[in-house]
Scaffold this active site. Structure first.
Site, PDB file in Angstrom:
ATOM      1  N   HIS A  72      15.397   6.774 -29.264  1.00 24.97           N
ATOM      2  CA  HIS A  72      16.624   6.016 -29.115  1.00 24.97           C
ATOM      3  C   HIS A  72      16.373   4.915 -30.476  1.00 24.97           C
ATOM      4  O   HIS A  72      15.348   4.417 -30.434  1.00 24.97           O
ATOM      5  CB  HIS A  72      16.759   5.373 -27.972  1.00 24.97           C
ATOM      6  N   TYR A 200      22.642  -2.701 -21.391  1.00 29.41           N
ATOM      7  CA  TYR A 200      22.175  -3.663 -20.563  1.00 29.41           C
ATOM      8  C   TYR A 200      23.316  -4.988 -20.648  1.00 29.41           C
ATOM      9  O   TYR A 200      23.748  -5.226 -21.221  1.00 29.41           O
ATOM     10  CB  TYR A 200      20.741  -4.679 -20.916  1.00 29.41           C
ATOM     11  N   PRO A 292      11.268  -5.157 -14.283  1.00 29.60           N
ATOM     12  CA  PRO A 292      11.435  -3.993 -15.467  1.00 29.60           C
ATOM     13  C   PRO A 292      12.650  -4.288 -16.329  1.00 29.60           C
ATOM     14  O   PRO A 292      12.895  -3.515 -17.067  1.00 29.60           O
ATOM     15  CB  PRO A 292      12.014  -3.044 -14.190  1.00 29.60           C
ATOM     16  N   LYS A 296       8.601  -2.565 -19.615  1.00 24.23           N
ATOM     17  CA  LYS A 296       7.341  -3.079 -20.357  1.00 24.23           C
ATOM     18  C   LYS A 296       6.034  -2.519 -19.206  1.00 24.23           C
ATOM     19  O   LYS A 296       5.168  -2.516 -19.691  1.00 24.23           O
ATOM     20  CB  LYS A 296       6.903  -4.538 -20.541  1.00 24.23           C
ATOM     21  N   TYR A 384      10.939  -5.436 -27.788  1.00 22.93           N
ATOM     22  CA  TYR A 384      11.304  -4.064 -26.894  1.00 22.93           C
ATOM     23  C   TYR A 384      10.590  -2.759 -27.443  1.00 22.93           C
ATOM     24  O   TYR A 384      10.120  -2.218 -26.672  1.00 22.93           O
ATOM     25  CB  TYR A 384      13.026  -3.876 -27.098  1.00 22.93           C
TER      26      TYR A 384
HETATM   27  P1  RFL Z   1       0.783   2.983 -10.242  1.00 27.29           P
HETATM   28  O1  RFL Z   1       1.612   3.762 -10.987  1.00 27.29           O
HETATM   29  O2  RFL Z   1       1.146   1.984  -9.371  1.00 27.29           O
HETATM   30  O3  RFL Z   1      -0.404   3.758  -9.832  1.00 27.29           O
HETATM   31  C1  RFL Z   1      -1.520   3.233  -9.040  1.00 27.29           C
HETATM   32  C2  RFL Z   1      -2.086   4.459  -8.246  1.00 27.29           C
HETATM   33  O4  RFL Z   1      -3.017   3.833  -7.382  1.00 27.29           O
HETATM   34  C3  RFL Z   1      -3.090   4.408  -6.155  1.00 27.29           C
HETATM   35  N1  RFL Z   1      -3.729   3.798  -5.184  1.00 27.29           N
HETATM   36  C4  RFL Z   1      -4.847   3.919  -4.683  1.00 27.29           C
HETATM   37  N2  RFL Z   1      -5.637   4.993  -4.863  1.00 27.29           N
HETATM   38  C5  RFL Z   1      -6.953   4.822  -4.155  1.00 27.29           C
HETATM   39  N3  RFL Z   1      -7.106   3.778  -3.245  1.00 27.29           N
HETATM   40  C6  RFL Z   1      -6.503   2.953  -3.330  1.00 27.29           C
HETATM   41  N4  RFL Z   1      -6.939   1.878  -2.422  1.00 27.29           N
HETATM   42  C7  RFL Z   1      -5.401   2.908  -3.930  1.00 27.29           C
HETATM   43  N5  RFL Z   1      -4.188   1.868  -3.958  1.00 27.29           N
HETATM   44  C8  RFL Z   1      -3.430   2.146  -4.934  1.00 27.29           C
HETATM   45  C9  RFL Z   1      -1.427   4.647  -5.921  1.00 27.29           C
HETATM   46  O5  RFL Z   1      -1.100   5.755  -4.832  1.00 27.29           O
HETATM   47  C10 RFL Z   1      -1.133   5.047  -7.280  1.00 27.29           C
HETATM   48  O6  RFL Z   1      -1.260   6.318  -7.357  1.00 27.29           O
HETATM   49  O7  RFL Z   1       0.011   1.806 -11.385  1.00 27.29           O
HETATM   50  P2  RFL Z   1      -0.415   2.148 -12.838  1.00 27.29           P
HETATM   51  O8  RFL Z   1      -0.932   3.354 -13.257  1.00 27.29           O
HETATM   52  O9  RFL Z   1      -1.200   0.753 -13.283  1.00 27.29           O
HETATM   53  O10 RFL Z   1       1.062   2.243 -13.641  1.00 27.29           O
HETATM   54  C11 RFL Z   1       1.911   1.158 -13.975  1.00 27.29           C
HETATM   55  C12 RFL Z   1       3.378   1.784 -13.617  1.00 27.29           C
HETATM   56  O11 RFL Z   1       3.375   2.747 -12.444  1.00 27.29           O
HETATM   57  C13 RFL Z   1       4.294   0.652 -13.410  1.00 27.29           C
HETATM   58  O12 RFL Z   1       3.965  -0.509 -14.494  1.00 27.29           O
HETATM   59  C14 RFL Z   1       5.762   0.854 -13.578  1.00 27.29           C
HETATM   60  O13 RFL Z   1       6.070   2.058 -13.006  1.00 27.29           O
HETATM   61  C15 RFL Z   1       6.449  -0.542 -13.041  1.00 27.29           C
HETATM   62  N6  RFL Z   1       7.807  -0.043 -12.896  1.00 27.29           N
HETATM   63  C16 RFL Z   1       8.766  -0.021 -13.525  1.00 27.29           C
HETATM   64  N7  RFL Z   1       8.532  -0.167 -14.933  1.00 27.29           N
HETATM   65  C17 RFL Z   1       9.371  -0.031 -15.979  1.00 27.29           C
HETATM   66  O14 RFL Z   1       8.866  -0.138 -17.212  1.00 27.29           O
HETATM   67  N8  RFL Z   1      10.698   0.428 -15.645  1.00 27.29           N
HETATM   68  C18 RFL Z   1      10.896   0.969 -14.275  1.00 27.29           C
HETATM   69  O15 RFL Z   1      12.066   0.977 -14.120  1.00 27.29           O
HETATM   70  C19 RFL Z   1      10.099   0.656 -13.370  1.00 27.29           C
HETATM   71  N9  RFL Z   1      10.355   0.829 -12.113  1.00 27.29           N
HETATM   72  C20 RFL Z   1       8.289   0.293 -11.385  1.00 27.29           C
HETATM   73  C21 RFL Z   1       9.361   0.424 -11.054  1.00 27.29           C
HETATM   74  C22 RFL Z   1       7.148  -0.031 -10.292  1.00 27.29           C
HETATM   75  C23 RFL Z   1       7.593   0.245  -8.922  1.00 27.29           C
HETATM   76  N10 RFL Z   1       6.649   0.096  -8.023  1.00 27.29           N
HETATM   77  C24 RFL Z   1       5.205  -0.397  -8.237  1.00 27.29           C
HETATM   78  C25 RFL Z   1       6.896  -0.460  -6.642  1.00 27.29           C
HETATM   79  C26 RFL Z   1       9.939   0.997  -9.582  1.00 27.29           C
HETATM   80  C27 RFL Z   1       9.176   0.526  -8.712  1.00 27.29           C
HETATM   81  C28 RFL Z   1       9.252   0.872  -7.247  1.00 27.29           C
HETATM   82  C1  PHB Z   2      14.846   3.277 -16.438  1.00 25.52           C
HETATM   83  O1  PHB Z   2      15.278   4.308 -17.203  1.00 25.52           O
HETATM   84  O2  PHB Z   2      14.229   3.508 -15.427  1.00 25.52           O
HETATM   85  C2  PHB Z   2      14.724   1.790 -17.200  1.00 25.52           C
HETATM   86  C3  PHB Z   2      15.141   1.647 -18.337  1.00 25.52           C
HETATM   87  C4  PHB Z   2      15.003   0.606 -19.036  1.00 25.52           C
HETATM   88  C5  PHB Z   2      14.601  -0.671 -18.406  1.00 25.52           C
HETATM   89  C6  PHB Z   2      14.112  -0.324 -16.920  1.00 25.52           C
HETATM   90  C7  PHB Z   2      14.322   0.947 -16.289  1.00 25.52           C
HETATM   91  O3  PHB Z   2      14.439  -1.706 -18.868  1.00 25.52           O
END
Ligand code: RFL
Ligand code: PHB
Length: 389
Positions: A72, A200, A292, A296, A384
């Protein structure tokens, strides 16, 4: 069992770190609390910065992303003053890649399988020991049996609720936090995206975001009060509210359909310092959380992995400790830049419950300035698409 780096958590941070270390000849064992199916079913982020794209390619897992991801060049912003577009490519010469975290994780698992990496799932009661000494070890339970892994270093990639951060004594740690007074209700649906790029939207009824995964898979979010539950929102109610908040140009032609995932996520900014304690290194969500709005979270996990993989490869293959000594400062400098940007996106685009008329006017002026100013758009585009690492 013995390995050079024990990695706690098989999210994107843990898997990407393991992949980069294995490729450089450093041995790893990844311990994951959940099953592989569970890890692969999580729907989260969707936008990759270009540096993340390049790191995934360098790790040998960029082929499907390059085939199926959607580059994009910009995004739309919808405000009280109307709709405008920020052209990232024109402003700062960079793009982002729309490619879901679920797909990134799948590609990383496939790459790890291909090189025969060790990932242990359903590892319970993980405990980290002797991190201040020369010989750390990790204890865990699997199928009722206690196991021990001796290692040189431990990477805490276990997310916000993991065991790594709490292992660092409270007297050493400093936590910084802001909790926002609303959440995001997210819906995934098998429908064509509302627009060719992300929208957004700042609206009097609250923030909305139209995102996508591919030509027939859309991801939408609306700001909701923290007291709301998923059960409060039927699909019909969600679509009606989303359409109210998006510009009519897109809302009027938008295709709706049954939700295939629906969840509410709270929004918070959080940083824990330092990111290193002895032979333990925090990486990704274990050390920091961003709201989110700036997309980032996943990208910060990737930049931490960039610094940490280089540091551990230097230490394990050449006895060079300079990277591990500067890891925390290097990673945190970039983390705070992303914190600031995510906070700015969040405060500029959401409706706060206690927002005064003055606050409202300031918010409108902020967005009006962004709509009119090349300099403001360049600053947004630069942040961004991702500051360099
Ligand atoms: P993760 O993805 O949370 O992975 C951590 C892993 O560690 C495991 N774990 C354990 N394993 C062994 N022993 C333990 N005691 C443990 N405790 C936990 C977990 O099961 C998991 O598999 O962290 P990581 O790798 O640092 O990655 C970070 C990203 O996943 C995160 O920053 C993003 O997904 C944040 N986030 C979002 N970011 C965006 O940019 N856009 C989004 O739309 C967005 N939606 C989200 C999100 C994070 C969410 N969380 C954490 C609740 C939506 C949700 C619901
Ligand atoms: C998503 O596609 O899940 C998404 C995209 C942009 C954002 C947050 C989430 O800022």
């Amino acid at each position: 069992m013995k390995t050079q780096v024990a990695i706690i958590g098989a999210g994107p941070a843990g898997l990407l770190l393991s992949q980069l270390l294995n490729k450089a000849g450093v041995s790893t064992v990844v311990l994951e609390r959940q099953t592989r199916e569970y890890v692969l079913s999580r729907i989260r982020a969707g936008v990759l910065e270009w540096s993340t794209v390049e790191l995934l390619r360098a790790a040998g897992c960029g082929d499907r992303m390059d085939r199926e991801g959607i580059p994009h060049d910009g995004c739309y912003l919808s405000t009280a003053h109307g709709l405008f577009r920020v052209d990232f490519k024109e402003r700062c010469g960079r793009q982002v890649m729309v490619y879901g975290q679920t797909e990134v994780t799948r590609d990383l698992y496939d790459a790890q399988d291909a090189i025969g990496a060790t990932i242990i799932h359903e590892a319970a009661d993980v405990a980290l020991h002797n991190l201040g000494g020369d010989a750390p070890y990790v204890i865990y339970q699997k199928d009722g049996v206690t196991h021990r892994i001796n290692c040189d270093y431990v990477a805490g990639c276990d997310g916000f609720h993991g065991v790594s951060r709490p292992t660092i004594p409270a007297s050493v740690r400093r936590d910084y936090e802001r909790v926002y007074p609303f959440g995001w209700l997210g819906v995934l649906s098998r429908t064509p995206p509302a627009a060719d790029e992300l929208i957004y939207a700042n609206h009097p009824r609250g923030f909305a975001l139209a995102s996508m995964r591919n030509a027939n898979l859309s991801r939408y979010y609306i700001q909701v009060p923290l007291s709301d539950t998923v059960e409060d929102w039927s699909d019909d109610a969600f679509w009606a509210e989303l359409k109210r908040r998006l510009p009519s140009r897109f809302a009027d032609t938008m295709k709706t359909g049954p939700s295939i995932e629906k969840s509410i996520a709270p929004l918070r900014s959080f940083v824990s310092e330092p990111m290193r304690w002895g032979r333990l290194f925090l990486c990704g969500d274990s050390a920091h959380i961003v709201p989110p709005t700036g997309a980032k979270g996943l990208n910060l996990a990737a930049s931490d992995v960039h610094y940490l993989s280089r540091a551990l490869i230097g230490a394990c293959t050449a006895g060079d400790l300079s990277g591990i000594d500067s890891y925390s400062a290097d990673a945190l400098a970039r983390v705070w830049q992303a914190m600031r940007f995510s906070w700015w996106m969040t405060t500029s685009l959401h409706r706060f419950p206690d927002q005064s008329e003055f606050d409202q006017k300031i918010q409108e002026s902020e967005l009006d300035y962004l709509a009119r100013s090349d300099a403001a758009q360049t600053a947004m585009a630069e942040n961004y698409t991702g500051l360099p690492f």
